[in-house]
Design a protein around this motif. Structure first.
Motif, PDB file in Angstrom:
ATOM      1  N   ALA A  41       2.700   5.541 -12.081  1.00  0.00           N
ATOM      2  CA  ALA A  41       1.571   6.214 -11.425  1.00  0.00           C
ATOM      3  C   ALA A  41       1.093   5.429 -10.217  1.00  0.00           C
ATOM      4  O   ALA A  41       0.751   6.001  -9.173  1.00  0.00           O
ATOM      5  N   GLU A  42       1.075   4.106 -10.335  1.00  0.00           N
ATOM      6  CA  GLU A  42       0.645   3.278  -9.213  1.00  0.00           C
ATOM      7  C   GLU A  42       1.620   3.380  -8.051  1.00  0.00           C
ATOM      8  O   GLU A  42       1.211   3.459  -6.882  1.00  0.00           O
ATOM      9  N   ARG A  43       2.925   3.393  -8.353  1.00  0.00           N
ATOM     10  CA  ARG A  43       3.913   3.505  -7.272  1.00  0.00           C
ATOM     11  C   ARG A  43       3.783   4.842  -6.547  1.00  0.00           C
ATOM     12  O   ARG A  43       3.970   4.911  -5.324  1.00  0.00           O
ATOM     13  N   VAL A  44       3.448   5.897  -7.282  1.00  0.00           N
ATOM     14  CA  VAL A  44       3.227   7.207  -6.659  1.00  0.00           C
ATOM     15  C   VAL A  44       2.039   7.133  -5.695  1.00  0.00           C
ATOM     16  O   VAL A  44       2.089   7.660  -4.573  1.00  0.00           O
ATOM     17  N   LEU A  45       0.971   6.489  -6.134  1.00  0.00           N
ATOM     18  CA  LEU A  45      -0.203   6.337  -5.269  1.00  0.00           C
ATOM     19  C   LEU A  45       0.120   5.516  -4.021  1.00  0.00           C
ATOM     20  O   LEU A  45      -0.314   5.857  -2.916  1.00  0.00           O
ATOM     21  N   TYR A  46       0.890   4.459  -4.177  1.00  0.00           N
ATOM     22  CA  TYR A  46       1.233   3.631  -3.026  1.00  0.00           C
ATOM     23  C   TYR A  46       2.051   4.421  -2.005  1.00  0.00           C
ATOM     24  O   TYR A  46       1.824   4.313  -0.797  1.00  0.00           O
ATOM     25  N   ALA A  48       1.968   7.628  -1.614  1.00  0.00           N
ATOM     26  CA  ALA A  48       1.120   8.677  -1.054  1.00  0.00           C
ATOM     27  C   ALA A  48       0.261   8.162   0.092  1.00  0.00           C
ATOM     28  O   ALA A  48      -0.009   8.882   1.063  1.00  0.00           O
ATOM     29  N   ILE A  49      -0.193   6.895  -0.010  1.00  0.00           N
ATOM     30  CA  ILE A  49      -1.053   6.351   1.040  1.00  0.00           C
ATOM     31  C   ILE A  49      -0.295   5.436   1.999  1.00  0.00           C
ATOM     32  O   ILE A  49      -0.890   4.846   2.897  1.00  0.00           O
ATOM     33  N   GLY A  50       1.028   5.355   1.818  1.00  0.00           N
ATOM     34  CA  GLY A  50       1.855   4.594   2.747  1.00  0.00           C
ATOM     35  C   GLY A  50       1.695   3.097   2.660  1.00  0.00           C
ATOM     36  O   GLY A  50       1.713   2.406   3.683  1.00  0.00           O
ATOM     37  N   VAL A  51       1.562   2.574   1.444  1.00  0.00           N
ATOM     38  CA  VAL A  51       1.328   1.138   1.239  1.00  0.00           C
ATOM     39  C   VAL A  51       2.572   0.484   0.662  1.00  0.00           C
ATOM     40  O   VAL A  51       3.238   1.044  -0.214  1.00  0.00           O
ATOM     41  N   GLN A  52       2.909  -0.694   1.157  1.00  0.00           N
ATOM     42  CA  GLN A  52       3.966  -1.511   0.585  1.00  0.00           C
ATOM     43  C   GLN A  52       3.321  -2.534  -0.348  1.00  0.00           C
ATOM     44  O   GLN A  52       2.749  -3.528   0.116  1.00  0.00           O
ATOM     45  N   PRO A  53       3.384  -2.323  -1.664  1.00  0.00           N
ATOM     46  CA  PRO A  53       2.634  -3.185  -2.596  1.00  0.00           C
ATOM     47  C   PRO A  53       3.088  -4.633  -2.617  1.00  0.00           C
ATOM     48  O   PRO A  53       2.337  -5.510  -3.029  1.00  0.00           O
ATOM     49  N   GLY A  54       4.299  -4.894  -2.156  1.00  0.00           N
ATOM     50  CA  GLY A  54       4.783  -6.271  -2.183  1.00  0.00           C
ATOM     51  C   GLY A  54       4.371  -7.094  -0.983  1.00  0.00           C
ATOM     52  O   GLY A  54       4.620  -8.305  -0.946  1.00  0.00           O
ATOM     53  N   VAL A  55       3.726  -6.472  -0.008  1.00  0.00           N
ATOM     54  CA  VAL A  55       3.325  -7.175   1.207  1.00  0.00           C
ATOM     55  C   VAL A  55       1.869  -7.616   1.076  1.00  0.00           C
ATOM     56  O   VAL A  55       0.975  -6.788   0.906  1.00  0.00           O
TER      57      VAL A  55
END
Length: 557
Positions: A41-46, A48-55
């Protein structure tokens, strides 16, 4: 059981419950913010808002992300209120017209976690605005505060880096993994306790006495908003009278649950802090300062309310004006203490009706900076700022470069910490002075003299510290008051956040300074007492003249 004994038992049960959950909840939040895996679910949200969670982000990028998210939130909520008449479940004949100045004030209020309300919720806003606008902000504004606190903790924990984490990851995790699960469980608890949860706009109920017609009762999705209102230390009520309304807070035990919810995360975050910096003793020291200040305020507020100082309370034998009989004086005073020590601002009694000295302490609680335990996230970073100032003062006394958690407190760090501390007093005192100097704005006070000054001082204190409670005698729904208090909320929220993140970035770039024989121990009772003493002295020196003209003058008279 007499009132005093019942009040002591009520408060003691809160203390025990908070002590029980402090470690497990704090450890859980540590795992949430320290983990590297992301749920589906979190990856879907990322995406959707164009975020790279590893950066990860530097403090400047982190701050810009906070400001951009908050600005978009304000605009969305502002326009949502203005078009509510075209949405489902809207009110056909609102009691208060939603004008642009009121919509501005309300949007700012909920995005800044203040929840100041210049309107009656049940007669102004439809269910879609309540659910998709206000309730959503109750979640994400709390998550923003937690994210900023975690970024500051990373500044203490990390060395030789410019990275403080990723705001979007911290925001999503705080919402999805912490706030939503707890809110879901306790919403069911509140429904079981009698809090309503439906989509009725109004219900017509037949009169049972005299058969003289029917009564109109408002409905709505109250329990789902009530739980996050407390858990996220937001405070905005679905109904005008907030948590004193029986549909929001029916019984003594739901009153206890709501107080527990508004304290639980803020009292558990110091444990998270201790785990992240590698010393649970440091976390225990911070929570001990919070608990000491909270206990002092709790005892004094109850003392002055139960003594029922004043002509009318003394005549009737209790300070029951503005107090619900199902809660009583002591439990209401405990709620008032908790809601103003945090940034919640919810009320189950009328603070304007408190005795002069009883009403002083909720005001003073906010002037402390709401650090005992403070708002969700904001309480922790506020207390850490005070710890930095305390270490600096202690370093001056012994002639050593001050250090805290292995980080040197250089002129840059103390300037940022001092600037943080000065923001709220400047907004409060300047705002109060301007309002009292304008005859038209003084007309908004329901009372003259010291009590009237206290109403205005309380309003700006509440707005600048993002609390949201009010001395109800102030009529604030005017263009001037909506604009002035809105500005106080914006400045009181985001300027301190910028200073906190700048401090975090400065600390993270430092290396770790090993302890030496001259290092001040910051995990011992002496340091706990020193931080508490510095906090009280700084606040007293700042606000004592204003308090002397308001609640203290009224109490002496």
């Amino acid at each position: 059981m007499n009132t005093t004994t019942a009040g002591i038992a009520f408060a003691a049960a809160l203390v025990i419950a908070l002590a029980v959950v402090h470690i497990p909840l704090g450890d859980y939040m540590y795992r949430v913010y320290s983990g590297t895996k992301h749920s589906r679910a979190e990856r879907v949200l990322y995406r959707a808002i164009g975020v790279q969670p590893g950066v990860e982000q530097s403090w400047g990028v982190y701050a810009r992300s906070v400001l951009a998210f908050s600005a978009i939130s304000v605009l969305f909520l502002f326009f949502l209120q203005l078009v509510q008449g075209r949405l489902p479940f809207h009110l056909t004949d609102p009691g208060t017209e939603m004008k642009p100045d009121l919509a501005w004030n309300t949007a700012i209020s909920f995005v800044t976690n203040t929840n100041w309300q210049n309107y009656a919720g049940e007669s102004t806003l439809g269910h879609v605005v309540q659910m998709c606008g206000l309730a959503v902000q109750n979640f994400v504004s709390a998550a923003v505060g937690m994210a900023v606190a975690i970024a500051l903790v990373r500044g203490f924990a990390r060395n030789h880096t410019a990275d403080l984490g990723n705001f979007w990851v911290d925001l999503v995790r705080g919402t999805v993994r912490i706030l939503l699960p707890i809110a879901f469980v306790f919403a069911i608890v509140l429904v079981a306790g009698g809090v309503i949860q439906n989509f009725h706009v109004y219900d017509q109920v037949a009169q049972t006495v005299g058969n003289t017609g029917s009564q109109t009762l408002p409905g709505g999705p109250v329990a789902s908003q009530e739980v996050i209102k407390e858990l996220g230390t937001n405070g905005g009520g679905f109904f005008n009278v907030n948590s004193s309304h029986p549909f929001e807070n029916p019984t003594t035990w739901t009153n206890w649950v709501e107080i527990f919810l508004l304290l639980v995360i803020s009292f558990s975050l110091p444990r998270t802090f201790g785990r992240m910096v590698g010393s649970t003793k440091q976390g225990f020291a911070i929570v001990s300062v919070m608990a000491s200040l909270a206990l002092l305020s709790l005892v004094l507020t109850n003392f002055f309310q139960l003594r029922h100082h004043g002509t009318v309370p003394s005549a009737v034998g209790a300070a029951m004006e503005g107090v619900e009989t199902r809660f009583g004086v002591s439990n209401s005073a405990t709620f008032a203490t908790a809601t103003t020590l945090t940034s919640t601002g919810a009320v189950d009694s009328a603070h304007d009706s408190y005795t002069s000295l009883g009403g002083l302490w909720p005001l003073f609680n906010m002037q402390l900076g709401e650090v005992a335990p403070g708002g969700t996230g904001s309480g922790l970073y506020g207390m850490l700022i005070l710890a930095v100032i305390t270490v600096f003062i202690a370093g001056l006394m012994v002639g050593r470069t001050p250090e805290y958690l292995g980080k040197k407190i250089t002129p840059r760090e103390i300037k940022l910490a001092a600037s943080y501390f000065l923001v709220s007093p400047l907004i409060v005192l300047v705002g109060t002075a301007v309002a009292m100097a304008l005859p038209g704005e003084r007309a908004a006070m329901a009372n003259s003299g010291p009590h009237g000054l206290t109403e205005v001082l309380y309003a700006f204190t509440s707005a600048a510290n993002n609390n949201g409670s009010a001395f109800a005698g102030l009529s604030g729904n005017t263009v001037w008051w909506n604009t002035a208090l809105g500005l106080a909320m914006v400045l009181g929220r985001f300027i301190p956040i910028i200073f906190v993140l700048a401090l975090a970035g400065s600390l993270a770039q430092q290396g770790h300074t090993p302890q030496s024989i001259g290092t001040l121990p910051t995990h011992r009772p002496q340091f706990v007492g020193l931080v508490a003493g510095v906090t009280l002295v700084l606040v007293a020196l700042t606000f004592l003249p204003a308090l002397a003209l308001g609640p203290l003058a009224e109490g002496i008279h």
